[in-house]
Motif scaffolding. Sequence first.
Motif, PDB file in Angstrom:
ATOM      1  N   LYS A   1       0.849  -1.183   0.000  1.00 41.74           N
ATOM      2  CA  LYS A   1       0.000   0.000   0.000  1.00 41.74           C
ATOM      3  C   LYS A   1       0.893   1.244   0.000  1.00 41.74           C
ATOM      4  CE  LYS A   1      -4.268  -1.714   0.609  1.00 41.74           C
ATOM      5  NZ  LYS A   1      -5.459  -1.354  -0.155  1.00 41.74           N
TER       6      LYS A   1
ATOM      7  N   ASP B   1      -2.545   5.091  -2.166  1.00 43.49           N
ATOM      8  CA  ASP B   1      -3.663   4.258  -1.727  1.00 43.49           C
ATOM      9  C   ASP B   1      -4.266   4.805  -0.439  1.00 43.49           C
ATOM     10  OD1 ASP B   1      -3.381   2.116  -3.730  1.00 43.49           O
ATOM     11  OD2 ASP B   1      -1.472   1.758  -2.722  1.00 43.49           O
ATOM     12  N   ILE B   2      -3.400   5.386   0.404  1.00 43.43           N
ATOM     13  CA  ILE B   2      -3.822   5.975   1.678  1.00 43.43           C
ATOM     14  C   ILE B   2      -3.210   7.365   1.772  1.00 43.43           C
ATOM     15  CG2 ILE B   2      -3.744   5.796   4.200  1.00 43.43           C
ATOM     16  CD1 ILE B   2      -3.428   2.758   3.872  1.00 43.43           C
TER      17      ILE B   2
ATOM     18  N   THR C   1      -7.961   5.913   0.351  1.00 44.43           N
ATOM     19  CA  THR C   1      -8.483   6.038   1.704  1.00 44.43           C
ATOM     20  C   THR C   1      -7.907   7.307   2.312  1.00 44.43           C
ATOM     21  OG1 THR C   1      -8.676   3.651   2.009  1.00 44.43           O
ATOM     22  CG2 THR C   1      -8.525   4.994   4.003  1.00 44.43           C
TER      23      THR C   1
ATOM     24  N   ASP D   1     -13.721   5.194  12.159  1.00 47.33           N
ATOM     25  CA  ASP D   1     -13.479   4.481  10.908  1.00 47.33           C
ATOM     26  C   ASP D   1     -14.783   4.458  10.128  1.00 47.33           C
ATOM     27  OD1 ASP D   1     -13.134   2.668   8.847  1.00 47.33           O
ATOM     28  OD2 ASP D   1     -12.031   1.203  10.035  1.00 47.33           O
TER      29      ASP D   1
ATOM     30  N   ASP E   1     -13.742   4.404   3.908  1.00 48.32           N
ATOM     31  CA  ASP E   1     -12.700   5.036   3.109  1.00 48.32           C
ATOM     32  C   ASP E   1     -12.281   6.398   3.643  1.00 48.32           C
ATOM     33  OD1 ASP E   1     -15.150   6.162   2.557  1.00 48.32           O
ATOM     34  OD2 ASP E   1     -14.793   6.398   0.410  1.00 48.32           O
TER      35      ASP E   1
ATOM     36  N   ILE F   1      -5.370   1.077  11.432  1.00 46.19           N
ATOM     37  CA  ILE F   1      -5.247   0.852   9.991  1.00 46.19           C
ATOM     38  C   ILE F   1      -4.339  -0.335   9.716  1.00 46.19           C
ATOM     39  CG2 ILE F   1      -4.402   1.854   7.833  1.00 46.19           C
ATOM     40  CD1 ILE F   1      -5.271   4.599   8.987  1.00 46.19           C
TER      41      ILE F   1
ATOM     42  N   GLU G   1      -5.493  -3.658   7.768  1.00 48.77           N
ATOM     43  CA  GLU G   1      -4.851  -4.072   6.526  1.00 48.77           C
ATOM     44  C   GLU G   1      -4.043  -5.357   6.677  1.00 48.77           C
ATOM     45  OE1 GLU G   1      -5.285  -2.679   3.618  1.00 48.77           O
ATOM     46  OE2 GLU G   1      -6.498  -1.002   4.339  1.00 48.77           O
TER      47      GLU G   1
END
Length: 315
Positions: free
Chosen positions: A2, A70-71, A101, A150, A153, A170, A174
């Motif tokens: 990620k 991605d984040i 995200t 949370d 996304d 997170i 993940e």
Amino acid sequence: MKQVTALALDGVMTFDLACAVQAFRHGPGEFGAPAGFEMRTCGVRPGRVWTPNGFDLHVEHGLEALAEADIVVVPGTGLPSLPVPDPVLDALRAAAEHGATLVSICVGAFVLARAGLLDGRPATTHWGYCDLFADLFPAVRLDPHALYVDDGDVLTSAGLSAGLDLCLHIVRRELGASAAAELARWNVTPPHREGGQAQYIPDSRTRPVADGIAATLAWAAADPAAAKDVSALAKHALMSERTFIRRFKTEVGTTPRRWLEAQRTARARELLESTELPVEVVAVQAGFGSVTALRAHLRAATQTTPAGYRRSLRR
């Protein structure tokens, strides 16, 4: 892997940024790199980023780095109420549209909210800024008690060290609980803290400036167990109960019962923080009389149990 990109705006709080660094760039071990993540930091443009922490940062990437993430992690800044440059807001919206995200730490939630990315969503921020946030962004479903929220996304954290709680969450989401627990041990922090940020908000004891019933309030605040009920307060003030309630509402702005419950909760918090007294004794000395009543009022004020509150403060 990620790709995590942290956005360092001018005024960035380096503690907030470091929470992401500890979770996504430095894994367990002296030279450990966390499996599953690659992290870089960008600014509005490559180069110098000013911080209020006595030193400046140098970043190698500009806003284009957000398009590959991605984040996206948005740490807070020292002046969260200031406007955010339009190119930053556009880049964040584009990252969201591309499926990234979005994560805010502390008052970084102000940046996401200015981009309209929190409208209609649950979110949180540092307790000291919740009133300002609610005034500026009424469309956001603000939860002032949570350590982090949370919402799939989009994730937001409360103040400062709650950013590390969110980053560990997170990692857990993940990579699994084992990876998060190992990273938490390396960072010398619990994998998961009980309760919410309400347990860290100072208790608000009313201190009226007028003479009026100040002596009675001081007596009850010092020993809430002695002030058993409203009639006891009125007797101490040498007033009828009806007159006392009317004066109390005028001078304090709430009812005697609610005020007395707040004093008992505050006294219980003090005892849980500073003594090893059993919870049963704390309940009696705070004036609740029963552990059940103590639990109910403490949970309403701090979102945790007496045992959980004591553990979190002792850590």
